[in-house]
Design a protein around this motif. Sequence first.
Motif, mmCIF file in Angstrom:
data_model
loop_
_atom_site.group_PDB
_atom_site.id
_atom_site.type_symbol
_atom_site.label_atom_id
_atom_site.label_comp_id
_atom_site.label_asym_id
_atom_site.label_seq_id
_atom_site.Cartn_x
_atom_site.Cartn_y
_atom_site.Cartn_z
ATOM 1 N N UNK A 104 -42.667 -89.353 38.007
ATOM 2 C CA UNK A 104 -44.121 -89.358 37.823
ATOM 3 C C UNK A 104 -44.480 -89.739 36.388
ATOM 4 N N UNK A 105 -43.700 -89.227 35.420
ATOM 5 C CA UNK A 105 -43.948 -89.553 34.014
ATOM 6 C C UNK A 105 -43.737 -91.044 33.748
ATOM 7 N N UNK A 106 -42.769 -91.638 34.435
ATOM 8 C CA UNK A 106 -42.525 -93.078 34.277
ATOM 9 C C UNK A 106 -43.738 -93.885 34.746
ATOM 10 N N UNK A 107 -44.330 -93.480 35.875
ATOM 11 C CA UNK A 107 -45.516 -94.174 36.399
ATOM 12 C C UNK A 107 -46.720 -93.957 35.491
ATOM 13 N N UNK A 108 -46.875 -92.726 35.005
ATOM 14 C CA UNK A 108 -47.977 -92.416 34.085
ATOM 15 C C UNK A 108 -47.853 -93.268 32.819
ATOM 16 N N UNK A 109 -46.647 -93.343 32.280
ATOM 17 C CA UNK A 109 -46.407 -94.147 31.077
ATOM 18 C C UNK A 109 -46.620 -95.634 31.305
ATOM 19 N N UNK A 110 -46.182 -96.118 32.457
ATOM 20 C CA UNK A 110 -46.330 -97.547 32.779
ATOM 21 C C UNK A 110 -47.800 -97.957 32.883
ATOM 22 N N UNK A 111 -48.662 -96.995 33.184
ATOM 23 C CA UNK A 111 -50.099 -97.265 33.298
ATOM 24 C C UNK A 111 -50.852 -96.937 32.007
ATOM 25 N N UNK A 112 -50.100 -96.669 30.931
ATOM 26 C CA UNK A 112 -50.700 -96.297 29.641
ATOM 27 C C UNK A 112 -51.594 -95.070 29.754
ATOM 28 N N UNK A 113 -51.184 -94.139 30.597
ATOM 29 C CA UNK A 113 -51.905 -92.884 30.735
ATOM 30 C C UNK A 113 -51.076 -91.800 30.057
ATOM 31 N N UNK A 114 -51.630 -90.601 29.993
ATOM 32 C CA UNK A 114 -50.866 -89.467 29.463
ATOM 33 C C UNK A 114 -50.910 -88.354 30.502
ATOM 34 N N UNK A 115 -50.188 -87.284 30.243
ATOM 35 C CA UNK A 115 -50.172 -86.183 31.212
ATOM 36 C C UNK A 115 -51.539 -85.507 31.322
ATOM 37 N N UNK A 116 -52.427 -85.750 30.361
ATOM 38 C CA UNK A 116 -53.806 -85.236 30.475
ATOM 39 C C UNK A 116 -54.546 -85.930 31.626
ATOM 40 N N UNK A 117 -54.027 -87.079 32.069
ATOM 41 C CA UNK A 117 -54.670 -87.821 33.153
ATOM 42 C C UNK A 117 -54.237 -87.356 34.541
ATOM 43 N N UNK A 118 -53.302 -86.412 34.623
ATOM 44 C CA UNK A 118 -52.787 -85.969 35.939
ATOM 45 C C UNK A 118 -53.888 -85.490 36.873
ATOM 46 N N UNK A 119 -54.962 -84.934 36.313
ATOM 47 C CA UNK A 119 -56.053 -84.423 37.159
ATOM 48 C C UNK A 119 -56.830 -85.541 37.850
ATOM 49 N N UNK A 120 -56.593 -86.793 37.463
ATOM 50 C CA UNK A 120 -57.273 -87.902 38.141
ATOM 51 C C UNK A 120 -56.293 -88.836 38.867
ATOM 52 N N UNK A 121 -55.113 -88.290 39.154
ATOM 53 C CA UNK A 121 -54.095 -89.034 39.902
ATOM 54 C C UNK A 121 -53.861 -88.321 41.228
ATOM 55 N N UNK A 122 -53.697 -89.105 42.296
ATOM 56 C CA UNK A 122 -53.249 -88.557 43.574
ATOM 57 C C UNK A 122 -51.891 -89.175 43.895
#
Length: 184
Positions: A104-122
């Motif tokens: 999940x962290x790899x996908x978050x990083x690939x999208x230039x997001x951070x773990x603070x963005x988890x609340x807007x990911x499904x």
Amino acid sequence: MNHNTTNISAQKKLIVFLDCGDTIIDEGTEIRDDHDIVIQANVIPGADVMVKTLAERGYTLAIVADGNAQSFKNILTQNGLYDYFTTMVYSETVKASKPSPRMFKAAIGALDLSEQDCNRIVMVGNNLSRDVKGANQMGITSIFLSWTPRYPKLHADESEIPQYTISHPLELIDLVEQLNDKLA
């Protein structure tokens, strides 16, 4: 005027991570070569429409799947879906499998997001012990697609309880729209 700014404003806030096998592709139709690479498979009825509709409506889509990159490239290209995904994260390249946070962290990083963005990911997947558990432990909204008879539909423990359950890929479109509206 920069075209990217126009694109970003039309982009939806909600980000959609999708598993592939028995979420988009029907694992029962997979044909593998001598190296266990999937060379051909069919989409689950409605899954192609679901992917295209979400992408056309401005959602960022990412594949987060266990398996070999070449298998996914083959079947998503063959079914005309490869280009709808902004990024694709595979266990083969990450050297970990779901429910590992590394996926999940790899996908978050690939999208230039951070773990603070988890609340807007499904995270949408067919496997309670991998997709749902992995999403839940990251604070990502878990959506269980209970379409397949191949995997358990009962959670082993509380970590595997999905926040939402759908039985058909097309149901995801309205659910994603509702969840996106809640973010606005």
